[in-house]
Design a protein around this motif. Structure first.
Motif, PDB file in Angstrom:
ATOM      1  N   ASN A   3     -16.429  10.282  -1.790  1.00  0.00           N
ATOM      2  CA  ASN A   3     -16.261  10.698  -0.051  1.00  0.00           C
ATOM      3  C   ASN A   3     -17.229  11.630   0.130  1.00  0.00           C
ATOM      4  O   ASN A   3     -16.777  12.613   1.083  1.00  0.00           O
ATOM      5  CB  ASN A   3     -14.841  10.873   0.104  1.00  0.00           C
ATOM      6  CG  ASN A   3     -14.505  10.534   1.730  1.00  0.00           C
ATOM      7  OD1 ASN A   3     -15.340   9.893   2.498  1.00  0.00           O
ATOM      8  ND2 ASN A   3     -13.421  11.190   2.138  1.00  0.00           N
TER       9      ASN A   3
ATOM     10  N   CYS B  76     -17.893  13.758   4.197  1.00  0.00           N
ATOM     11  CA  CYS B  76     -16.846  13.256   5.236  1.00  0.00           C
ATOM     12  C   CYS B  76     -16.650  14.630   6.219  1.00  0.00           C
ATOM     13  O   CYS B  76     -17.250  15.441   6.024  1.00  0.00           O
ATOM     14  CB  CYS B  76     -15.483  13.071   4.376  1.00  0.00           C
ATOM     15  SG  CYS B  76     -14.664  14.620   3.747  1.00  0.00           S
TER      16      CYS B  76
ATOM     17  N   TYR C 226     -19.577   7.705  -0.298  1.00  0.00           N
ATOM     18  CA  TYR C 226     -20.123   8.581   0.847  1.00  0.00           C
ATOM     19  C   TYR C 226     -19.190   8.296   2.011  1.00  0.00           C
ATOM     20  O   TYR C 226     -19.142   6.970   2.381  1.00  0.00           O
ATOM     21  CB  TYR C 226     -21.588   8.673   1.059  1.00  0.00           C
ATOM     22  CG  TYR C 226     -22.617   8.860  -0.092  1.00  0.00           C
ATOM     23  CD1 TYR C 226     -22.932  10.284  -0.471  1.00  0.00           C
ATOM     24  CD2 TYR C 226     -22.713   7.893  -0.957  1.00  0.00           C
ATOM     25  CE1 TYR C 226     -23.468  10.688  -1.337  1.00  0.00           C
ATOM     26  CE2 TYR C 226     -23.650   8.104  -1.862  1.00  0.00           C
ATOM     27  CZ  TYR C 226     -23.934   9.465  -2.342  1.00  0.00           C
ATOM     28  OH  TYR C 226     -24.791   9.471  -3.428  1.00  0.00           O
ATOM     29  N   ALA C 227     -19.331   9.531   2.886  1.00  0.00           N
ATOM     30  CA  ALA C 227     -18.706   9.218   4.420  1.00  0.00           C
ATOM     31  C   ALA C 227     -19.851   8.461   5.045  1.00  0.00           C
ATOM     32  O   ALA C 227     -21.133   8.661   4.566  1.00  0.00           O
ATOM     33  CB  ALA C 227     -18.315  10.345   4.868  1.00  0.00           C
ATOM     34  N   ASP C 228     -19.464   7.596   5.795  1.00  0.00           N
ATOM     35  CA  ASP C 228     -20.405   6.657   6.677  1.00  0.00           C
ATOM     36  C   ASP C 228     -21.735   7.408   7.452  1.00  0.00           C
ATOM     37  O   ASP C 228     -22.730   6.919   7.267  1.00  0.00           O
ATOM     38  CB  ASP C 228     -19.652   5.743   7.626  1.00  0.00           C
ATOM     39  CG  ASP C 228     -18.855   4.686   6.858  1.00  0.00           C
ATOM     40  OD1 ASP C 228     -19.180   4.279   5.618  1.00  0.00           O
ATOM     41  OD2 ASP C 228     -18.067   4.101   7.538  1.00  0.00           O
ATOM     42  N   ILE C 229     -21.161   8.354   8.475  1.00  0.00           N
ATOM     43  CA  ILE C 229     -22.170   8.841   9.038  1.00  0.00           C
ATOM     44  C   ILE C 229     -23.196   9.886   8.138  1.00  0.00           C
ATOM     45  O   ILE C 229     -24.390   9.732   8.441  1.00  0.00           O
ATOM     46  CB  ILE C 229     -21.485  10.078  10.118  1.00  0.00           C
ATOM     47  CG1 ILE C 229     -20.547   9.025  10.930  1.00  0.00           C
ATOM     48  CG2 ILE C 229     -22.709  10.445  11.152  1.00  0.00           C
ATOM     49  CD1 ILE C 229     -19.711   9.511  12.234  1.00  0.00           C
TER      50      ILE C 229
ATOM     51  N   GLY D  25     -19.444   7.841  16.326  1.00  0.00           N
ATOM     52  CA  GLY D  25     -20.215   9.242  16.173  1.00  0.00           C
ATOM     53  C   GLY D  25     -21.718   8.688  15.324  1.00  0.00           C
ATOM     54  O   GLY D  25     -21.758   8.030  14.681  1.00  0.00           O
ATOM     55  N   ILE D  26     -22.748   9.508  15.947  1.00  0.00           N
ATOM     56  CA  ILE D  26     -24.218   9.161  15.421  1.00  0.00           C
ATOM     57  C   ILE D  26     -24.629  10.772  14.832  1.00  0.00           C
ATOM     58  O   ILE D  26     -24.308  11.596  15.355  1.00  0.00           O
ATOM     59  CB  ILE D  26     -25.100   8.672  16.251  1.00  0.00           C
ATOM     60  CG1 ILE D  26     -25.216   9.188  17.482  1.00  0.00           C
ATOM     61  CG2 ILE D  26     -24.432   7.055  16.263  1.00  0.00           C
ATOM     62  CD1 ILE D  26     -26.197   8.426  18.586  1.00  0.00           C
ATOM     63  N   GLY D  27     -25.616  10.808  14.079  1.00  0.00           N
ATOM     64  CA  GLY D  27     -26.553  12.070  13.853  1.00  0.00           C
ATOM     65  C   GLY D  27     -27.556  12.232  14.830  1.00  0.00           C
ATOM     66  O   GLY D  27     -27.806  11.173  15.717  1.00  0.00           O
TER      67      GLY D  27
ATOM     68  N   GLU E 257     -30.313   9.541  15.440  1.00  0.00           N
ATOM     69  CA  GLU E 257     -29.732   8.574  15.898  1.00  0.00           C
ATOM     70  C   GLU E 257     -29.617   8.839  17.382  1.00  0.00           C
ATOM     71  O   GLU E 257     -30.054   7.864  18.158  1.00  0.00           O
ATOM     72  CB  GLU E 257     -28.620   8.006  15.403  1.00  0.00           C
ATOM     73  CG  GLU E 257     -28.668   7.370  14.144  1.00  0.00           C
ATOM     74  CD  GLU E 257     -27.314   6.589  13.503  1.00  0.00           C
ATOM     75  OE1 GLU E 257     -27.497   5.634  12.962  1.00  0.00           O
ATOM     76  OE2 GLU E 257     -26.464   7.301  13.399  1.00  0.00           O
TER      77      GLU E 257
ATOM     78  N   ALA F 173     -10.726   8.259   3.126  1.00  0.00           N
ATOM     79  CA  ALA F 173     -11.637   7.416   2.742  1.00  0.00           C
ATOM     80  C   ALA F 173     -11.131   6.111   3.019  1.00  0.00           C
ATOM     81  O   ALA F 173     -12.003   4.958   2.716  1.00  0.00           O
ATOM     82  CB  ALA F 173     -12.266   7.555   1.436  1.00  0.00           C
TER      83      ALA F 173
ATOM     84  N   THR G 212     -13.447   3.769   5.053  1.00  0.00           N
ATOM     85  CA  THR G 212     -14.839   3.867   5.090  1.00  0.00           C
ATOM     86  C   THR G 212     -15.445   2.540   4.948  1.00  0.00           C
ATOM     87  O   THR G 212     -14.958   1.726   4.184  1.00  0.00           O
ATOM     88  CB  THR G 212     -15.296   4.486   3.850  1.00  0.00           C
ATOM     89  OG1 THR G 212     -14.556   6.016   3.843  1.00  0.00           O
ATOM     90  CG2 THR G 212     -16.702   4.731   3.496  1.00  0.00           C
ATOM     91  N   GLY G 213     -16.394   2.354   5.897  1.00  0.00           N
ATOM     92  CA  GLY G 213     -17.139   0.994   6.124  1.00  0.00           C
ATOM     93  C   GLY G 213     -16.377   0.301   7.043  1.00  0.00           C
ATOM     94  O   GLY G 213     -16.909  -0.956   6.898  1.00  0.00           O
TER      95      GLY G 213
ATOM     96  N   GLY H 114     -11.891   7.938   7.535  1.00  0.00           N
ATOM     97  CA  GLY H 114     -13.007   7.316   7.068  1.00  0.00           C
ATOM     98  C   GLY H 114     -13.631   6.252   7.981  1.00  0.00           C
ATOM     99  O   GLY H 114     -14.903   6.031   7.722  1.00  0.00           O
TER     100      GLY H 114
ATOM    101  N   ARG I 194     -16.036   5.036  11.290  1.00  0.00           N
ATOM    102  CA  ARG I 194     -16.577   5.488  12.365  1.00  0.00           C
ATOM    103  C   ARG I 194     -16.060   5.018  13.595  1.00  0.00           C
ATOM    104  O   ARG I 194     -16.339   5.899  14.616  1.00  0.00           O
ATOM    105  CB  ARG I 194     -17.907   4.904  12.085  1.00  0.00           C
ATOM    106  CG  ARG I 194     -19.047   5.911  11.653  1.00  0.00           C
ATOM    107  CD  ARG I 194     -20.477   5.192  11.337  1.00  0.00           C
ATOM    108  NE  ARG I 194     -21.378   5.793  12.215  1.00  0.00           N
ATOM    109  CZ  ARG I 194     -22.540   5.765  12.296  1.00  0.00           C
ATOM    110  NH1 ARG I 194     -23.071   4.495  11.525  1.00  0.00           N
ATOM    111  NH2 ARG I 194     -23.363   6.098  13.007  1.00  0.00           N
TER     112      ARG I 194
ATOM    113  N   PHE J  29     -10.115  21.379   7.267  1.00  0.00           N
ATOM    114  CA  PHE J  29     -10.919  21.564   6.085  1.00  0.00           C
ATOM    115  C   PHE J  29     -10.864  23.055   6.038  1.00  0.00           C
ATOM    116  O   PHE J  29     -10.689  23.792   6.832  1.00  0.00           O
ATOM    117  CB  PHE J  29     -12.363  21.170   6.441  1.00  0.00           C
ATOM    118  CG  PHE J  29     -12.377  19.588   6.782  1.00  0.00           C
ATOM    119  CD1 PHE J  29     -11.750  18.680   6.022  1.00  0.00           C
ATOM    120  CD2 PHE J  29     -13.472  19.322   7.523  1.00  0.00           C
ATOM    121  CE1 PHE J  29     -12.103  17.493   6.193  1.00  0.00           C
ATOM    122  CE2 PHE J  29     -13.849  17.866   7.502  1.00  0.00           C
ATOM    123  CZ  PHE J  29     -12.896  17.024   7.155  1.00  0.00           C
TER     124      PHE J  29
END
Lengths: 212, 469
Positions: free
Chosen positions: A85, A88, A112-115, B145-147, B150, B196, B199-200, B229, B231, B435
């Motif tokens: 992960n 994240c 890995y985290a998706d983004i 969300g995108i980077g 993107e 997680a 995730t995916g 996890g 998106r 975190f």
């Protein structure tokens, strides 16, 4: 984007699961309006003993000698070995920017985290997925063997360990192609402009309120 | 035709083209923009000599860097000010459907103002350079969300190259007990499946508990899909969705409204649709939740104790737990209700909407913030939320109790402005991430619902809000 084909690089092991993008590059450094210059603040809170802020002379800050990237044997590492992960949390692309600015070209981890995974491909940073058992073994070897290196061959989709044993990894054909060729993805998409326009017209006819 | 999931429907209605390996070009309806993740994208556009494809898809605001007090003094931090002014300049140059800049009465957190303005609609694809874009899935939209690369790609092409995710159904049956909220539900889900676990996947939240939630509650739920996890998180459209959208600034009008509603009613998973994964929780089993660690999955009931690493067999998990407890300054087996707090933050894209402020005010009314609490603050999600709360007298309730009543913004969720924890400070926070360093270097975050945060402010430690309601 810089092309990625075959990388032979020194490995730095970061033995923590769920490394989040706040840890990779803390928020105070996201105020920059540039894409570069994030490397000195990569893992800032773990790497330095004081509190970092933008504009500080990082060469004068006290380093945390226990943090892996501060150990002389990992200086110049281009491959980050990580746990599950990785990446994240926040979508900040500053995370792959900081990793590449520091000198990393690839990461090897079980997941890995998706983004973050997606963002890495856009920046020539290859996130390789390896089974957890292989990653466990690589951690043991990287820590036991100073100067431990890996070869990552993207065209052949293999990680080669010292001694020549190869581990295959999976990667999307589309992402691989863009990375190996160093393509501008926007330019590529714009070749489909007519198709996008045609879709847009159909979409507008079906849901006109989206285009008011 | 095979039964389809809501995600199948949203996905297939936006596929422009698809290549042999399954990578699709997906059309984007709504592009939300804020100051932190957009400057490099606009710069990239400019350097390449490109124009935005459809600038009226853009709704923009400044939220991450903006101060929450002394607005008459502007943004004092020069680097933050430059970033906000860069957004101003980019919108001036390229335009937008709507821009709510710093100091505008409608400015606020991007994920609060999108729905508030009716700029988020059922059936849309919604993106933003921000992981909490999953919030908008509450409207039966595909939102993620995108980077920054993107962001630039969407600006230039109105599309994204993507592969379809797996589908996950999270069903919450039964009914919630009094004092248990959407925040507790989503924290319980993350506790179950892990950070997680999704995730995916694209998660659809369903079941009687979800049907019974308000739009505010559904937004809280989908907001934190990313902490599991995933998106994207989403909820099927129903009367609650449609009534929320009706009459909002950018909602469809006249004939368009009737056509839109007819379409929106189809935005649900068909009977018998197959999901790749399914998780079922019983709403009646969920207690108010408190995180005790440095990842949202490190969470449990307020009635429980801090876990003991000695009982964990897996050495990697044990080390991770020990590290988290060390960072959090907590001893194993400590009852959660014995953890004392220094600060309280009620706000963020997770929990800063009117319903959240009402829930917190209900607990606070007629009581006082405990003497040991250094700062208790309420940061409304938008200027409109703030005004609504003031018209209901909620600001008086909070102020009379000793809370600070601030201007809208992301604030201490990520501490990019002046609102932050000092090293070692412990916070009851309605935000989304605990975190290390998230709310300030060395700060210790416990994620809770607004009612639980309010109760902690009054008691100076965590308490079961059900016992004081």
């Amino acid at each position: 984007m810089e092309k990625f084909t075959v990388l032979d690089g020194l490995v730095a092991p970061l033995d923590r699961p769920n490394v989040d993008t706040d840890a990779i590059i803390p928020k105070q450094f996201l105020k920059s309006i540039k894409r570069s210059g994030f490397g000195p603040n990569l893992f800032d809170e773990w790497r330095y003993l004081d509190h970092g802020e933008p504009g500080m002379d990082n060469s004068k800050r006290p380093l945390n000698p226990n943090f892996v990237l501060n150990q002389p044997r990992y200086r110049g590492a281009q491959i980050l070995l990580a746990r599950e992960n990785f990446g994240c949390g926040s979508s900040r692309e500053h995370a792959p920017w900081a990793l590449t600015d520091f000198g990393f070209r690839a990461i090897v981890a079980p997941s890995y985290a998706d983004i973050f995974f997606n963002n890495s491909f856009k920046n020539g940073l290859l996130p390789v997925i390896m089974p957890a058992a292989v990653v466990d073994r690589l951690f043991l070897e990287a820590e036991a063997m100073p100067g431990f290196r890996l070869t990552i061959d993207l065209p052949r989709q293999v990680v080669v360990i010292p001694g020549g044993q190869e581990f295959r990894f999976e990667v999307d054909a589309f992402r691989k192609h863009n990375m190996v060729e160093g393509l501008d993805e926007i330019g590529l998409t714009l070749k489909q402009s007519d198709t996008i326009r045609a879709f847009e017209e159909r979409h507008r006819a079906a849901q006109p309120w989206l285009f008011v | 035709m095979q039964p389809q999931t809501l995600y199948d429907k949203l996905w297939s209605s936006h596929v422009v083209s698809e290549d042999a390996d399954g990578t699709a070009l997906l059309y984007i309806d709504r592009h939300l923009v804020h100051e932190v993740t957009s400057p490099q994208a606009f710069e990239g556009l400019k350097l390449a000599g490109r124009r935005p494809w459809r600038i009226d898809s853009v709704v923009a605001t400044a939220d991450h860097n903006t101060p929450t007090r002394d607005w008459d003094q502007g943004i004092r931090d020069p680097i933050s000010r430059t970033q906000v002014e860069t957004l101003d300049a980019n919108i001036r140059e390229y335009g937008a459907k709507a821009y709510f800049p710093f100091l505008d009465a409608r400015q606020g957190i991007v994920h609060v103002i999108g729905p508030e303005q009716g700029a988020t609609l059922p059936g849309m694809t919604v993106v933003c350079g921000d992981s909490h874009t999953s919030t908008h899935g509450a409207f039966a939209a595909l939102a993620f969300g995108i980077g920054t690369s993107e962001v630039e790609h969407v600006l230039a092409t109105q599309t994204l190259n993507m592969k379809k995710a797996k589908s996950m159904l999270v069903r919450v049956d039964g009914a919630l007990r009094a004092g248990v909220t959407a925040k507790d539900v989503v924290l319980a889900v993350i506790g179950r499946i892990g950070t997680a676990g999704g995730t995916g996947c694209a998660i659809e939240f369903a079941g009687s508990v979800i049907r019974g939630l308000s739009m505010e509650g559904r937004m809280t739920l989908c907001n934190m899909a990313i902490e599991a996890g995933a998106r994207a998180g989403m909820v099927a459209a129903d009367d609650t969705t449609i009534e929320y959208v009706r009459g909002r600034n950018f909602a469809p009008k006249g004939d368009h409204w009737d056509r839109a509603v007819a379409y929106w009613r189809t935005l649900k998973s068909d009977e018998g649709a197959i999901f790749d994964k399914t998780v079922v929780l019983n709403g009646g089993d969920i207690a108010p939740q408190v995180t005790w660690g440095t990842s949202p999955e490190m969470v449990g009931s307020v009635e429980g104790n801090v876990p003991d690493p000695a009982r964990i067999e897996d050495p990697v998990k044990r080390a991770s737990l020990e590290r988290a407890l060390h960072y959090m300054g907590l001893q194993p087996n400590t009852p959660i209700t014995e953890i004392r707090i220094d600060k309280v933050f009620i706000g963020s894209c997770t929990n800063s909407r009117i319903e959240d402020l009402r829930a917190a005010a209900t607990v606070v009314r007629g009581r006082q913030v405990a003497a040991g609490v250094k700062l208790a603050m309420v940061v409304p999600g938008s200027g409109l939320v703030k005004r609504q709360a003031e018209s209901e007298g909620l600001d008086r309730v909070f102020r009379d109790a000793g809370f600070e009543w601030r201007e809208p913004g992301c604030s201490m969720c990520l501490a990019m402005n002046d609102d932050r924890l000092e090293p070692g400070e412990r916070c009851a926070s309605t935000s989304n991430r605990n975190f290390e360093g998230r709310q300030g270097a060395g700060g210790r975050t416990h994620l809770v619902s607004p009612a639980m945060a309010a109760a902690a402010a009054i008691a100076g430690r965590f308490v079961d809000v059900r016992k004081i309601l």
